[in-house]
Design a protein around this motif. Structure first.
Motif, PDB file in Angstrom:
ATOM      1  N   ILE A 149       0.839  -1.202   0.000  1.00 57.75           N
ATOM      2  CA  ILE A 149       0.000   0.000   0.000  1.00 57.75           C
ATOM      3  C   ILE A 149       0.874   1.252   0.000  1.00 57.75           C
ATOM      4  CG2 ILE A 149      -1.631   1.361   1.382  1.00 57.75           C
ATOM      5  CD1 ILE A 149      -2.794  -1.420   2.291  1.00 57.75           C
ATOM      6  N   LEU A 150       1.893   1.270   0.862  1.00 57.87           N
ATOM      7  CA  LEU A 150       2.788   2.434   0.917  1.00 57.87           C
ATOM      8  C   LEU A 150       3.461   2.668  -0.431  1.00 57.87           C
ATOM      9  CD1 LEU A 150       4.469   1.987   4.429  1.00 57.87           C
ATOM     10  CD2 LEU A 150       2.586   3.496   3.810  1.00 57.87           C
ATOM     11  N   ALA A 151       3.871   1.595  -1.089  1.00 55.09           N
ATOM     12  CA  ALA A 151       4.517   1.731  -2.402  1.00 55.09           C
ATOM     13  C   ALA A 151       3.544   2.290  -3.442  1.00 55.09           C
ATOM     14  CB  ALA A 151       5.066   0.380  -2.863  1.00 55.09           C
ATOM     15  N   ILE A 152       2.306   1.824  -3.418  1.00 55.67           N
ATOM     16  CA  ILE A 152       1.301   2.305  -4.374  1.00 55.67           C
ATOM     17  C   ILE A 152       0.990   3.783  -4.153  1.00 55.67           C
ATOM     18  CG2 ILE A 152      -1.151   2.153  -5.003  1.00 55.67           C
ATOM     19  CD1 ILE A 152      -0.916  -0.900  -4.522  1.00 55.67           C
ATOM     20  N   LEU A 153       0.881   4.190  -2.886  1.00 53.85           N
ATOM     21  CA  LEU A 153       0.447   5.551  -2.572  1.00 53.85           C
ATOM     22  C   LEU A 153       1.573   6.585  -2.596  1.00 53.85           C
ATOM     23  CD1 LEU A 153      -2.133   4.956   0.294  1.00 53.85           C
ATOM     24  CD2 LEU A 153      -2.508   5.137  -2.170  1.00 53.85           C
ATOM     25  N   GLU A 154       2.815   6.141  -2.628  1.00 50.63           N
ATOM     26  CA  GLU A 154       3.926   7.087  -2.606  1.00 50.63           C
ATOM     27  C   GLU A 154       3.822   8.059  -3.783  1.00 50.63           C
ATOM     28  OE1 GLU A 154       8.781   7.273  -2.574  1.00 50.63           O
ATOM     29  OE2 GLU A 154       7.789   5.330  -2.397  1.00 50.63           O
ATOM     30  N   GLY A 155       3.799   9.336  -3.447  1.00 48.72           N
ATOM     31  CA  GLY A 155       3.739  10.378  -4.464  1.00 48.72           C
ATOM     32  C   GLY A 155       2.372  10.559  -5.107  1.00 48.72           C
ATOM     33  N   LYS A 156       1.360   9.891  -4.591  1.00 44.15           N
ATOM     34  CA  LYS A 156       0.017   9.981  -5.174  1.00 44.15           C
ATOM     35  C   LYS A 156      -0.905  10.838  -4.310  1.00 44.15           C
ATOM     36  CE  LYS A 156       0.844   6.837  -8.349  1.00 44.15           C
ATOM     37  NZ  LYS A 156       1.517   7.250  -9.505  1.00 44.15           N
ATOM     38  N   HIS A 171       1.034  10.718   5.322  1.00 41.93           N
ATOM     39  CA  HIS A 171       0.919  11.114   3.918  1.00 41.93           C
ATOM     40  C   HIS A 171       0.851  12.638   3.914  1.00 41.93           C
ATOM     41  CE1 HIS A 171       0.427   9.717  -0.162  1.00 41.93           C
ATOM     42  NE2 HIS A 171      -0.498  10.630  -0.373  1.00 41.93           N
ATOM     43  N   PRO A 172       1.598  13.293   3.037  1.00 39.72           N
ATOM     44  CA  PRO A 172       1.614  14.763   3.036  1.00 39.72           C
ATOM     45  C   PRO A 172       0.198  15.344   2.895  1.00 39.72           C
ATOM     46  CG  PRO A 172       3.235  13.870   1.493  1.00 39.72           C
ATOM     47  CD  PRO A 172       2.403  12.719   1.962  1.00 39.72           C
ATOM     48  N   GLY A 173      -0.120  16.284   3.748  1.00 39.56           N
ATOM     49  CA  GLY A 173      -1.452  16.881   3.753  1.00 39.56           C
ATOM     50  C   GLY A 173      -1.866  17.467   2.418  1.00 39.56           C
ATOM     51  N   HIS A 174      -0.912  18.021   1.662  1.00 38.45           N
ATOM     52  CA  HIS A 174      -1.267  18.611   0.372  1.00 38.45           C
ATOM     53  C   HIS A 174      -1.550  17.538  -0.684  1.00 38.45           C
ATOM     54  CE1 HIS A 174       3.029  17.915  -0.369  1.00 38.45           C
ATOM     55  NE2 HIS A 174       2.732  17.967  -1.657  1.00 38.45           N
ATOM     56  N   MET A 175      -1.336  16.270  -0.328  1.00 33.46           N
ATOM     57  CA  MET A 175      -1.584  15.160  -1.248  1.00 33.46           C
ATOM     58  C   MET A 175      -2.807  14.347  -0.808  1.00 33.46           C
ATOM     59  SD  MET A 175       0.858  15.320  -3.568  1.00 33.46           S
ATOM     60  CE  MET A 175       1.219  13.727  -4.257  1.00 33.46           C
ATOM     61  N   VAL A 176      -3.666  14.947   0.034  1.00 32.72           N
ATOM     62  CA  VAL A 176      -4.856  14.264   0.549  1.00 32.72           C
ATOM     63  C   VAL A 176      -6.087  15.100   0.230  1.00 32.72           C
ATOM     64  CG1 VAL A 176      -6.022  13.423   2.631  1.00 32.72           C
ATOM     65  CG2 VAL A 176      -3.542  13.184   2.415  1.00 32.72           C
ATOM     66  N   ARG A 177      -7.116  14.437  -0.295  1.00 30.78           N
ATOM     67  CA  ARG A 177      -8.413  15.071  -0.530  1.00 30.78           C
ATOM     68  C   ARG A 177      -9.440  14.268   0.270  1.00 30.78           C
ATOM     69  NH1 ARG A 177      -4.702  17.223  -2.269  1.00 30.78           N
ATOM     70  NH2 ARG A 177      -4.413  18.252  -4.276  1.00 30.78           N
ATOM     71  N   ASP A 178      -9.693  14.731   1.490  1.00 25.55           N
ATOM     72  CA  ASP A 178     -10.581  14.013   2.401  1.00 25.55           C
ATOM     73  C   ASP A 178     -11.968  14.647   2.354  1.00 25.55           C
ATOM     74  OD1 ASP A 178     -11.922  12.823   4.570  1.00 25.55           O
ATOM     75  OD2 ASP A 178     -10.029  12.529   5.625  1.00 25.55           O
ATOM     76  N   THR A 179     -12.908  13.911   1.783  1.00 25.96           N
ATOM     77  CA  THR A 179     -14.259  14.446   1.589  1.00 25.96           C
ATOM     78  C   THR A 179     -15.020  14.620   2.902  1.00 25.96           C
ATOM     79  OG1 THR A 179     -15.147  12.236   1.155  1.00 25.96           O
ATOM     80  CG2 THR A 179     -14.447  13.532  -0.760  1.00 25.96           C
ATOM     81  N   TYR A 196      -2.280  10.689  -9.457  1.00 27.04           N
ATOM     82  CA  TYR A 196      -3.561  10.086  -9.111  1.00 27.04           C
ATOM     83  C   TYR A 196      -3.506   8.602  -9.412  1.00 27.04           C
ATOM     84  CZ  TYR A 196      -5.486  14.716  -8.558  1.00 27.04           C
ATOM     85  OH  TYR A 196      -5.713  15.991  -8.128  1.00 27.04           O
ATOM     86  N   MET A 197      -4.024   7.793  -8.501  1.00 28.26           N
ATOM     87  CA  MET A 197      -4.021   6.350  -8.708  1.00 28.26           C
ATOM     88  C   MET A 197      -5.045   6.003  -9.785  1.00 28.26           C
ATOM     89  SD  MET A 197      -4.108   3.506  -5.747  1.00 28.26           S
ATOM     90  CE  MET A 197      -5.836   3.386  -5.422  1.00 28.26           C
ATOM     91  N   GLN A 198      -4.660   5.166 -10.712  1.00 30.59           N
ATOM     92  CA  GLN A 198      -5.535   4.789 -11.811  1.00 30.59           C
ATOM     93  C   GLN A 198      -6.335   3.536 -11.462  1.00 30.59           C
ATOM     94  OE1 GLN A 198      -5.762   6.919 -14.412  1.00 30.59           O
ATOM     95  NE2 GLN A 198      -4.333   8.139 -13.222  1.00 30.59           N
TER      96      GLN A 198
END
Length: 171
Positions: free
Chosen positions: A33-40, A58-66, A152-154
Motif C-alpha cells: 500500500i505504501l509503495a502504491i500511494l507514494e507520491g500519489k 501522507h503529506p497533507g497537500h496530497m490528501v483530498r478528504d471528503t 492520481y491512482m488509476q
C-alpha cells in the motif's frame, strides 16, 4: 509482531472471519500500500483513520478528504464546522444510496462515492490547494506536484474480482 484479529468491525468493514483465510499478512499489505500511494494524491472519506491504522504519514497537500472539506458541506447545505458522513453526502449530492446493506460497508462503493464527491468540487478544491501551496512557499513558487495526473491512482489498482462484482458496479 503478529496479532490476532479480535474485532472485524463488520458493520463498517464488511469483513468476516472467512475473508482473512489465506489473506496477505499485514506487514506485506502495508508495504504494498505504501509503495502504491507514494507520491500519489489520495482521495477518500475519513482517510486519516486509514493512515493511522497503516502507521503512515501522507503529506497533507496530497490528501483530498471528503469528510472535512467545507466545499462539499456548503454544496450540501450542511454546517461547515463538522465532518459529514459519506452516506449523507452521497445521498444529498449524488442522489445515491450507499451503506444501505446489512452485510457492512462496501469499500469499493465507498471509494467510488468519495471520488465522485471530489469530482463535484475538484476545480475549486485544486485552486484552493494551489493557493495554499503558493502562500506556504512564496519564496520559491513552482507548479505543485499534485497538478500532474501522474499523481492520481488509476483504475488498474482495483482487483478484477472487485470490478466484476455486480454488487459494486451498480450506481
Amino acid at each position: 509482531m503478529k496479532k490476532p484479529v479480535t474485532n472485524f468491525r463488520t458493520p463498517w468493514s464488511g469483513i468476516r472471519r472467512h475473508h482473512l483465510h489465506n489473506a496477505t499478512p499485514f506487514a506485506q499489505a502495508r508495504e504494498e500500500i505504501l509503495a502504491i500511494l507514494e507520491g500519489k494524491v489520495v482521495v477518500g472519506h475519513s482517510v486519516y483513520n486509514d493512515f493511522e491504522v497503516l502507521n503512515m504519514d501522507h503529506p497533507g497537500h496530497m490528501v483530498r478528504d471528503t469528510s472535512s472539506t467545507r466545499l462539499l458541506s456548503r454544496l450540501a447545505g450542511l454546517p461547515c464546522g463538522r465532518c459529514s458522513s459519506l452516506k449523507l453526502l452521497a445521498n444529498k449530492l449524488l442522489n445515491r444510496r450507499i451503506q444501505a446493506g446489512r452485510r457492512g460497508h462496501c469499500s469499493v462503493e465507498d471509494a467510488q462515492a468519495a471520488l465522485d464527491l471530489y469530482k463535484l468540487v475538484e476545480g475549486e478544491w485544486e485552486e484552493e490547494m494551489e493557493r495554499r501551496m503558493r502562500d506556504d512557499d512564496e519564496a520559491a513558487p513552482q507548479e505543485p506536484a499534485f497538478l500532474s495526473s501522474d499523481h492520481y491512482m488509476q483504475d488498474e489498482f482495483w482487483p478484477d474480482e472487485v470490478l466484476t462484482d455486480g454488487r459494486h458496479g451498480e450506481q
